[in-house]
Motif scaffolding. Structure first.
Motif, mmCIF file in Angstrom:
data_model
loop_
_atom_site.group_PDB
_atom_site.id
_atom_site.type_symbol
_atom_site.label_atom_id
_atom_site.label_comp_id
_atom_site.label_asym_id
_atom_site.label_seq_id
_atom_site.Cartn_x
_atom_site.Cartn_y
_atom_site.Cartn_z
ATOM 1 N N CYS A 351 0.947 -1.237 0.043
ATOM 2 C CA CYS A 351 -0.073 0.140 -0.056
ATOM 3 C C CYS A 351 0.830 1.197 0.101
ATOM 4 C CB CYS A 351 -1.073 0.040 1.132
ATOM 5 S SG CYS A 351 -2.031 -1.580 1.479
ATOM 6 N N TYR A 352 1.851 1.178 0.908
ATOM 7 C CA TYR A 352 2.859 2.106 0.995
ATOM 8 C C TYR A 352 3.349 2.700 -0.445
ATOM 9 C CZ TYR A 352 6.513 5.238 2.985
ATOM 10 O OH TYR A 352 7.461 6.539 3.186
ATOM 11 N N VAL A 353 3.959 1.575 -1.035
ATOM 12 C CA VAL A 353 4.706 1.891 -2.349
ATOM 13 C C VAL A 353 3.751 2.444 -3.304
ATOM 14 C CG1 VAL A 353 5.751 0.576 -4.310
ATOM 15 C CG2 VAL A 353 6.473 0.329 -2.004
ATOM 16 N N LEU A 354 2.433 1.891 -3.413
ATOM 17 C CA LEU A 354 1.421 2.056 -4.388
ATOM 18 C C LEU A 354 0.919 3.614 -4.199
ATOM 19 C CD1 LEU A 354 -0.222 1.099 -6.688
ATOM 20 C CD2 LEU A 354 -2.094 0.641 -5.183
ATOM 21 N N ASN A 399 -13.030 6.917 14.073
ATOM 22 C CA ASN A 399 -13.959 5.982 14.757
ATOM 23 C C ASN A 399 -15.105 5.510 14.116
ATOM 24 O OD1 ASN A 399 -12.053 6.216 16.839
ATOM 25 N ND2 ASN A 399 -13.536 7.658 17.950
ATOM 26 N N TYR A 400 -15.445 5.778 12.888
ATOM 27 C CA TYR A 400 -16.616 5.394 12.265
ATOM 28 C C TYR A 400 -16.070 4.940 10.828
ATOM 29 C CZ TYR A 400 -18.737 9.037 15.198
ATOM 30 O OH TYR A 400 -19.020 9.631 16.203
ATOM 31 N N LEU A 401 -14.825 4.702 10.654
ATOM 32 C CA LEU A 401 -14.341 3.875 9.466
ATOM 33 C C LEU A 401 -13.907 2.705 9.681
ATOM 34 C CD1 LEU A 401 -11.910 6.731 8.082
ATOM 35 C CD2 LEU A 401 -14.384 6.266 7.352
ATOM 36 N N PHE A 410 -6.035 3.580 1.528
ATOM 37 C CA PHE A 410 -6.639 4.036 0.148
ATOM 38 C C PHE A 410 -7.105 5.348 0.687
ATOM 39 C CE2 PHE A 410 -10.995 4.552 -1.670
ATOM 40 C CZ PHE A 410 -10.578 4.719 -2.999
ATOM 41 N N MET A 411 -7.618 5.693 1.711
ATOM 42 C CA MET A 411 -8.230 6.856 2.031
ATOM 43 C C MET A 411 -7.164 7.971 2.259
ATOM 44 S SD MET A 411 -11.557 6.639 2.621
ATOM 45 C CE MET A 411 -12.150 7.807 3.413
ATOM 46 N N ALA A 413 -4.479 7.874 0.214
ATOM 47 C CA ALA A 413 -3.900 8.107 -1.195
ATOM 48 C C ALA A 413 -5.041 8.774 -2.188
ATOM 49 C CB ALA A 413 -3.731 6.694 -1.693
ATOM 50 N N LEU A 414 -6.325 8.813 -1.819
ATOM 51 C CA LEU A 414 -7.206 9.225 -2.678
ATOM 52 C C LEU A 414 -6.981 10.623 -2.963
ATOM 53 C CD1 LEU A 414 -9.862 8.410 -3.989
ATOM 54 C CD2 LEU A 414 -11.128 9.288 -2.045
ATOM 55 N N PRO A 415 -6.856 11.751 -2.379
ATOM 56 C CA PRO A 415 -6.288 12.859 -2.875
ATOM 57 C C PRO A 415 -5.298 13.004 -3.935
ATOM 58 C CG PRO A 415 -6.630 13.095 -0.520
ATOM 59 C CD PRO A 415 -6.498 11.846 -0.939
ATOM 60 N N ASP A 416 -4.240 12.189 -3.520
ATOM 61 C CA ASP A 416 -3.045 12.201 -4.540
ATOM 62 C C ASP A 416 -3.563 11.411 -6.094
ATOM 63 O OD1 ASP A 416 -0.674 13.428 -3.367
ATOM 64 O OD2 ASP A 416 -0.942 11.735 -1.719
ATOM 65 N N ILE A 417 -4.379 10.396 -5.997
ATOM 66 C CA ILE A 417 -4.933 9.779 -7.026
ATOM 67 C C ILE A 417 -5.654 10.810 -7.915
ATOM 68 C CG2 ILE A 417 -6.256 7.873 -8.022
ATOM 69 C CD1 ILE A 417 -5.777 6.416 -5.360
ATOM 70 N N ILE A 418 -6.415 11.611 -7.256
ATOM 71 C CA ILE A 418 -7.299 12.559 -7.983
ATOM 72 C C ILE A 418 -6.365 13.667 -8.541
ATOM 73 C CG2 ILE A 418 -9.019 14.523 -7.875
ATOM 74 C CD1 ILE A 418 -10.126 12.576 -5.351
ATOM 75 N N PHE A 419 -5.470 14.098 -7.910
ATOM 76 C CA PHE A 419 -4.468 15.088 -8.168
ATOM 77 C C PHE A 419 -3.649 14.654 -9.425
ATOM 78 C CE2 PHE A 419 -4.381 16.686 -3.639
ATOM 79 C CZ PHE A 419 -5.671 17.156 -3.552
ATOM 80 N N THR A 420 -3.292 13.580 -9.487
ATOM 81 C CA THR A 420 -2.230 13.034 -10.476
ATOM 82 C C THR A 420 -3.217 12.983 -11.647
ATOM 83 O OG1 THR A 420 -1.123 11.626 -8.867
ATOM 84 C CG2 THR A 420 -0.716 11.058 -11.313
ATOM 85 N N VAL A 421 -4.477 12.456 -11.598
ATOM 86 C CA VAL A 421 -5.461 12.383 -12.904
ATOM 87 C C VAL A 421 -5.668 14.110 -13.185
ATOM 88 C CG1 VAL A 421 -7.727 12.068 -13.698
ATOM 89 C CG2 VAL A 421 -6.573 10.320 -12.317
ATOM 90 N N LEU A 422 -5.790 14.958 -12.411
ATOM 91 C CA LEU A 422 -6.152 16.372 -12.751
ATOM 92 C C LEU A 422 -4.847 16.902 -13.352
ATOM 93 C CD1 LEU A 422 -7.825 18.854 -12.879
ATOM 94 C CD2 LEU A 422 -6.978 19.147 -10.380
#
Length: 653
Positions: A351-354, A399-401, A410-411, A413-422
């Motif tokens: 996960c860390y590498v991805l 506590n709710y996740l 995944f939570m 990495a999600l912003p970086d995934i979006i930014f990379t695509v953008l």
């Protein structure tokens, strides 16, 4: 687009870039190894102490946030003006003053609100705050040394920076080991060791910058903080983006800490160990950053594009290298360190590498969107704000996740995934690279027309002693009918002075004395040999500098002019003698005495009207404030007053 903007010979460029930054690379590897050693040693602490230490070191991200944010802004200014020593020195000093102010304020805030930062933010309740207060001092020196370190890197002083950093880390390790050997391992002692290492590192960087940098910069010799509007924009945008991003990065650590101590400590362990591989990426990126910024400072946009494209390809190569080696080496490295860590690696490491696949590209592209300015600059800042809001939100809803390692990562990495695509969409449509040439922050993108004076401007360092002597003798002879008293009164009435100060004053005298101007021009024509001989004793502006001005005019669809109070025949003679290429200039405009006064305002207006230019699109360069600069300022043109020559970099800054 010319051939230079293509990525031909990428691997030669790639390895050549790493070679340029070999000491930066060595420093990264050394620091990573030493950090890993410190991490391994600190694992011998109890769980409570280890969590406390990691919590404060996470809080210390704010030190790097402040240091890196200010240094990024000032280093853009440094590298855009790297050939001008005085401007490099001034930028570094003003940046240090800002970092000193910010570090003092932040340290004071940390010291005043210890419970808020430790109990509210990190959810950790220490039994003793002595360690906290000592580490506040470390925070202060981390801000200062972080700024100086990044400045040294931007000046390509990698070797001495590497030696200083290594010495400081070794000092910390020795301090840890001494505590083990004396049988008393307490956090307060560790804090003192960190403070001493911070002071040592700051002193070493200061000495290197002062004695060995080639610029001899004494950051404690303060100068007034006087950034231009453009420079404040560069500085603030970089600082704000870094502050916001670091807050988000810190929030990530808090999110992991609230999720699981083991997950947090594993993440911190990976950060330390895999920095050995990260340093290749950082060294490559820093060298490319310097090359791009310096190319932009010289208006060499094709070269800047060439570096930018190779940078992105290099990041892809380095990520593949990072992924393969980290997956292959981390498990053997983890064996024997901690059994729980080793088991956790099977879940955490992939996960860390991805995550870094997206981080490498988003970090790289966002960094240069900030450098280039324009609309994409705003996109980057908005992305940083979103990233931070997202990470802070995760801290409150932990506590709710679901308590699942993959979901947690995944939570993150999600912003970086979006930014990379953008960012890739922006890149695909050419906005990122084309914006290099359209950066509104660059003054050189505003000036379409350069107007040069000629005498003592395009050539300079002329004494004019013989010429002035003969001219003044002729003037007195021309007014031989006047007694000394009458001649003095004439000068006072016309010039307001008892002596003839310059050629402009002579012309004023003749224009206001009937019939004199014609006689003066006839005498001057007869004495042109003396005039030319005196004029040939000077130095000319190098052709290479004039080419830079012409290149800018051609790029923006503008032109260059000579406007002078000399005669066209004299100007052409000097241009031929000094090998000043007349084809660089659209036209030579001169005053015809006595029909016109010596002011050049009407000639400047003629150029504006003929080329349909706005005044703020024109730069006037001359050596006389009275005849060159003042009429240009009256028309609201840009001006540059030169003494003993000038360079393109000086003018467009």
């Amino acid at each position: 687009m010319t051939a230079v903007a293509k990525t031909k010979g990428f691997f030669k460029y790639f390895f050549g870039t790493l070679k340029k930054g070999k000491f930066l690379l060595i420093k990264g590897i050394m620091v990573a190894i030493l950090s890993a050693i410190i991490s391994i040693i600190s694992n011998l602490l109890g769980v409570y102490e280890l969590t406390y230490l990691n919590a404060f070191l996470s809080l210390n991200y704010f030190a790097s946030m402040i240091a890196f944010g200010v240094s990024q802004g000032t280093n853009i200014m440094v590298n855009q003006n790297i050939s001008i020593k005085s401007r490099v020195e001034k930028s570094v000093k003003m940046g240090f003053e800002l970092i000193l102010i910010l570090a003092s304020v932040m340290t004071a805030i940390l010291a005043i609100f210890p419970r808020f930062f430790m109990e509210t933010i990190t959810s950790f309740v220490p039994t003793d705050y002595t360690f906290y207060y000592i580490m506040c001092a470390y925070f202060f020196f981390s801000c200062l040394s972080g700024y100086l370190e990044d400045t040294l890197d931007q000046l390509n002083i990698f070797k001495l920076s590497f030696l200083s950093t290594s010495l400081s880390y070794i000092f910390v390790i020795i301090g840890f080991l001494l505590l083990y050997f004396i049988g008393s391992f307490m956090l307060n002692y560790i804090a003192i060791v960190y403070v001493l290492s911070g002071v040592l590192l700051f002193v070493l960087y200061y000495v290197v910058l002062l004695k060995r940098s080639g610029f001899n910069i004494n950051v404690f010799k303060f100068v007034p903080i006087s950034f231009t509007k453009k420079q404040w924009t560069i500085l603030f945008s970089n600082f704000f983006a870094e502050v916001v991003w670091e807050v988000g990065y810190f929030a990530t650590s808090i999110y992991l800490l609230r999720t699981s101590d083991m997950l947090f400590n594993t993440y911190s362990y990976l950060e330390s160990v895999l920095d050995i591989l990260n340093c290749f990426f950082m060294a490559y990126r820093v060298i490319c950053a310097i090359e791009i910024t310096r190319a932009l400072g010289k208006d060499d946009f094709e070269k800047a594009k060439y570096h930018a494209k190779n940078l992105l390809l290099g990041v892809l190569v380095l990520y593949i290298f990072y992924a393969i080696l980290s997956l292959a080496l981390i498990y053997p490295i983890a064996i024997g360190v901690n059994d729980e860590y080793f088991l956790a690696m099977f879940y955490v490491l992939p996960c860390y590498v991805l995550i870094h696949l997206f981080r490498f590209f988003s970090w790289t592209m966002s960094s240069y969107l900030l450098r280039l300015g324009g609309k994409e600059n705003l996109v980057m800042i908005c992305c940083s704000v979103f990233y931070t809001i997202w990470c802070v939100m995760l801290c409150f809803i932990t506590n709710y996740l679901p308590d699942n390692t993959y979901f947690v990562y995944f939570m993150i990495a999600l912003p970086d995934i979006i930014f990379t695509v953008l960012y890739l969409i922006i890149y695909k449509h050419g906005k990122w690279l084309s914006n290099i040439q359209k950066d509104p922050n660059l003054f050189s993108n505003k000036i379409k027309c350069f107007i040069f004076d000629f005498d003592d401007t395009l050539y300079y360092n002329v004494s004019w002693k013989q010429w002035n002597k003969e001219r003044n003798e002729w003037v007195r002879n021309h007014f031989s009918d006047y007694s000394d008293k009458e001649f003095t009164e004439l000068l006072q009435n016309v010039l307001g002075t008892k002596r003839i100060d310059s050629g402009q004053d002579i012309v004023k005298l003749f224009l206001k004395t009937e019939g004199s101007s014609k006689a003066y021009n006839e005498w001057r024509y007869g004495k042109r040999i003396v005039l030319n001989e005196e004029g040939k004793k000077g130095e000319a502006i190098p052709k290479s500098e004039l080419k830079k001005f012409r290149k800018q005019c051609q790029r923006l669809g503008g032109k260059m002019y000579i406007v002078s109070n000399s005669t066209k025949s004299d100007i052409r003679a000097f241009m031929e003698y000094y090998k000043i290429d007349h084809t660089f200039f659209e036209d030579i405009l001169t005053n015809d005495f006595p029909e016109n006064d010596i002011t050049k305002e009407h000639l400047y207006r003629e150029i504006l009207e003929k080329n349909k230019l706005e005044p703020d699109e024109v730069m006037v360069i001359g050596n006389s404030y009275k005849t060159d600069i003042l009429p240009a300022k009256k028309l609201k043109m840009h001006t540059f007053l030169c003494k003993n020559g000038f360079t393109y970099d000086e003018v467009v800054d």
